[in-house]
Design a protein around this motif. Sequence first.
Motif, mmCIF file in Angstrom:
data_model
loop_
_atom_site.group_PDB
_atom_site.id
_atom_site.type_symbol
_atom_site.label_atom_id
_atom_site.label_comp_id
_atom_site.label_asym_id
_atom_site.label_seq_id
_atom_site.Cartn_x
_atom_site.Cartn_y
_atom_site.Cartn_z
ATOM 1 N N CYS A 74 0.816 -1.217 0.000
ATOM 2 C CA CYS A 74 0.000 0.000 0.000
ATOM 3 C C CYS A 74 0.850 1.267 0.000
ATOM 4 O O CYS A 74 0.439 2.288 -0.560
ATOM 5 N N CYS A 75 2.023 1.205 0.614
ATOM 6 C CA CYS A 75 2.880 2.394 0.734
ATOM 7 C C CYS A 75 3.874 2.524 -0.409
ATOM 8 O O CYS A 75 4.631 3.499 -0.461
ATOM 9 N N GLY A 76 3.901 1.555 -1.313
ATOM 10 C CA GLY A 76 4.787 1.649 -2.464
ATOM 11 C C GLY A 76 6.255 1.448 -2.151
ATOM 12 O O GLY A 76 7.127 1.921 -2.890
ATOM 13 N N HIS A 77 6.562 0.729 -1.067
ATOM 14 C CA HIS A 77 7.959 0.514 -0.691
ATOM 15 C C HIS A 77 8.703 -0.259 -1.785
ATOM 16 O O HIS A 77 8.168 -1.207 -2.367
ATOM 17 N N THR A 78 9.929 0.136 -2.048
ATOM 18 C CA THR A 78 10.764 -0.547 -3.034
ATOM 19 C C THR A 78 12.171 -0.741 -2.466
ATOM 20 O O THR A 78 12.616 0.024 -1.598
ATOM 21 N N TRP A 79 12.844 -1.764 -2.965
ATOM 22 C CA TRP A 79 14.197 -2.080 -2.507
ATOM 23 C C TRP A 79 15.084 -2.465 -3.693
ATOM 24 O O TRP A 79 14.606 -3.084 -4.660
ATOM 25 N N SER A 80 16.367 -2.104 -3.608
ATOM 26 C CA SER A 80 17.360 -2.719 -4.473
ATOM 27 C C SER A 80 17.738 -4.017 -3.757
ATOM 28 O O SER A 80 17.181 -4.339 -2.704
ATOM 29 N N PHE A 81 18.694 -4.762 -4.297
ATOM 30 C CA PHE A 81 19.081 -5.997 -3.611
ATOM 31 C C PHE A 81 20.098 -5.738 -2.498
ATOM 32 O O PHE A 81 20.633 -6.664 -1.909
ATOM 33 N N LYS A 82 20.328 -4.437 -2.199
ATOM 34 C CA LYS A 82 21.255 -4.095 -1.121
ATOM 35 C C LYS A 82 20.641 -3.169 -0.083
ATOM 36 O O LYS A 82 21.037 -3.185 1.072
ATOM 37 N N SER A 83 19.679 -2.357 -0.492
ATOM 38 C CA SER A 83 19.149 -1.363 0.444
ATOM 39 C C SER A 83 17.757 -0.896 0.029
ATOM 40 O O SER A 83 17.231 -1.294 -1.018
ATOM 41 N N LYS A 84 17.192 -0.024 0.856
ATOM 42 C CA LYS A 84 15.888 0.570 0.548
ATOM 43 C C LYS A 84 16.028 1.591 -0.576
ATOM 44 O O LYS A 84 17.070 2.205 -0.756
ATOM 45 N N ARG A 85 14.924 1.754 -1.332
ATOM 46 C CA ARG A 85 14.848 2.781 -2.351
ATOM 47 C C ARG A 85 13.640 3.664 -2.065
ATOM 48 O O ARG A 85 12.809 3.346 -1.214
ATOM 49 N N SER A 86 13.549 4.771 -2.777
ATOM 50 C CA SER A 86 12.407 5.679 -2.579
ATOM 51 C C SER A 86 11.115 4.982 -2.977
ATOM 52 O O SER A 86 11.087 4.232 -3.962
ATOM 53 N N PRO A 87 10.040 5.205 -2.235
ATOM 54 C CA PRO A 87 8.753 4.565 -2.572
ATOM 55 C C PRO A 87 8.265 4.972 -3.962
ATOM 56 O O PRO A 87 8.539 6.065 -4.438
ATOM 57 N N ARG A 88 7.551 4.070 -4.595
ATOM 58 C CA ARG A 88 6.933 4.365 -5.882
ATOM 59 C C ARG A 88 5.512 4.874 -5.638
ATOM 60 O O ARG A 88 4.907 4.615 -4.586
ATOM 61 N N SER A 89 4.979 5.594 -6.607
ATOM 62 C CA SER A 89 3.594 6.048 -6.519
ATOM 63 C C SER A 89 2.681 4.934 -7.002
ATOM 64 O O SER A 89 2.898 4.368 -8.072
ATOM 65 N N LEU A 90 1.668 4.620 -6.225
ATOM 66 C CA LEU A 90 0.708 3.598 -6.637
ATOM 67 C C LEU A 90 -0.176 4.132 -7.755
ATOM 68 O O LEU A 90 -0.473 5.326 -7.810
ATOM 69 N N THR A 91 -0.580 3.247 -8.643
ATOM 70 C CA THR A 91 -1.540 3.620 -9.671
ATOM 71 C C THR A 91 -2.889 3.883 -9.008
ATOM 72 O O THR A 91 -3.127 3.483 -7.861
ATOM 73 N N LEU A 92 -3.773 4.533 -9.729
ATOM 74 C CA LEU A 92 -5.116 4.780 -9.196
ATOM 75 C C LEU A 92 -5.815 3.455 -8.892
ATOM 76 O O LEU A 92 -6.537 3.334 -7.899
ATOM 77 N N ARG A 93 -5.574 2.457 -9.737
ATOM 78 C CA ARG A 93 -6.173 1.136 -9.534
ATOM 79 C C ARG A 93 -5.696 0.515 -8.217
ATOM 80 O O ARG A 93 -6.497 -0.030 -7.450
ATOM 81 N N GLU A 94 -4.401 0.608 -7.949
ATOM 82 C CA GLU A 94 -3.874 0.053 -6.700
ATOM 83 C C GLU A 94 -4.388 0.836 -5.490
ATOM 84 O O GLU A 94 -4.669 0.247 -4.444
ATOM 85 N N MET A 95 -4.502 2.159 -5.622
ATOM 86 C CA MET A 95 -5.047 2.946 -4.525
ATOM 87 C C MET A 95 -6.482 2.527 -4.237
ATOM 88 O O MET A 95 -6.900 2.435 -3.076
ATOM 89 N N ARG A 96 -7.237 2.256 -5.293
ATOM 90 C CA ARG A 96 -8.627 1.798 -5.116
ATOM 91 C C ARG A 96 -8.636 0.448 -4.402
ATOM 92 O O ARG A 96 -9.448 0.214 -3.494
ATOM 93 N N LEU A 97 -7.738 -0.457 -4.789
ATOM 94 C CA LEU A 97 -7.656 -1.759 -4.126
ATOM 95 C C LEU A 97 -7.248 -1.621 -2.662
ATOM 96 O O LEU A 97 -7.706 -2.380 -1.806
ATOM 97 N N SER A 98 -6.416 -0.628 -2.366
ATOM 98 C CA SER A 98 -5.968 -0.443 -0.982
ATOM 99 C C SER A 98 -7.108 -0.076 -0.053
ATOM 100 O O SER A 98 -7.015 -0.261 1.162
ATOM 101 N N THR A 99 -8.202 0.438 -0.616
ATOM 102 C CA THR A 99 -9.360 0.803 0.200
ATOM 103 C C THR A 99 -10.292 -0.387 0.435
ATOM 104 O O THR A 99 -11.288 -0.260 1.150
ATOM 105 N N GLN A 100 -9.986 -1.528 -0.184
ATOM 106 C CA GLN A 100 -10.860 -2.698 -0.098
ATOM 107 C C GLN A 100 -10.215 -3.858 0.666
ATOM 108 O O GLN A 100 -10.689 -4.985 0.600
ATOM 109 N N ILE A 101 -9.148 -3.566 1.391
ATOM 110 C CA ILE A 101 -8.441 -4.607 2.148
ATOM 111 C C ILE A 101 -9.109 -4.822 3.498
ATOM 112 O O ILE A 101 -9.434 -3.861 4.209
#
Length: 244
Positions: free
Chosen positions: A207-234
């Motif tokens: 839901c928060c768009g967390h991303t990682w390289s294989f060594k460390s954390k990366r900046s979060p990605r923006s969720l698509t509108l579709r994913e944001m809609r799905l996040s409200t149905q969990i």
Amino acid sequence: MAAGDKLPHSIPNAQVGFFSDAGELGGSHPQFTEICTALYERELIALAHSEIKNLSLLKRRMGGLPYHVKAIARYMVDSTTSINPSPLESDTHNGSWYAKQPSKCPGINHLDDMDKREAWYKKYAEYGLVVPVLVLNMEGAHIELDSIDMVNQNNTQLHLNKCGWFSNTGDFIHSNAIAEDEVNSCALSMENKILLRPVKSIMTSACCGHTWSFKSKRSPRSLTLREMRLSTQINWKNFTLVKK
């Protein structure tokens, strides 16, 4: 309309109407407009850079924006009173969810729970259920939200609306799942997708768009509108389908 002519005055009025709807749409909430603006702007930019060539499809996507944007914004400002309240903090300025990002992708930590995954999906897989998919590629890892739109007769395979067919053990059909001890050693030449069992840490990162390289954390990605809609149905209580 001739070149240089100003747009009709009715357009700004329509925009005001879009953001000022009150009542059941939550428009009276002070943060409702801010969330709508962020979501609306983000989706318009995504559509402008998309490769959609079908004008009819683009019109449908544009036509559905007000409904989906308002539904997401209403949930984000009133989620505590929802039948499936979210435990996440809402970033109203960016129209997104926020939670502390773990140092490693929780999806990778759950790759070895194949038996639990199979048992869970045999019991709970059904149409409309929101589920997490681990995506591994050359850049690293992230978790996407998708939803089940088909389950085969004996519950051994299920189809996700975006990602396609998976076995209930998490394997993408016609593709090899990656074992945990192989993640850092293999050279990924394409995306690998693995259906995960939903748990709080995994769904939070999705839901928060967390991303990682294989060594460390990366900046979060923006969720698509579709994913944001799905996040409200969990269903944050047990991640099974919310009964309406």
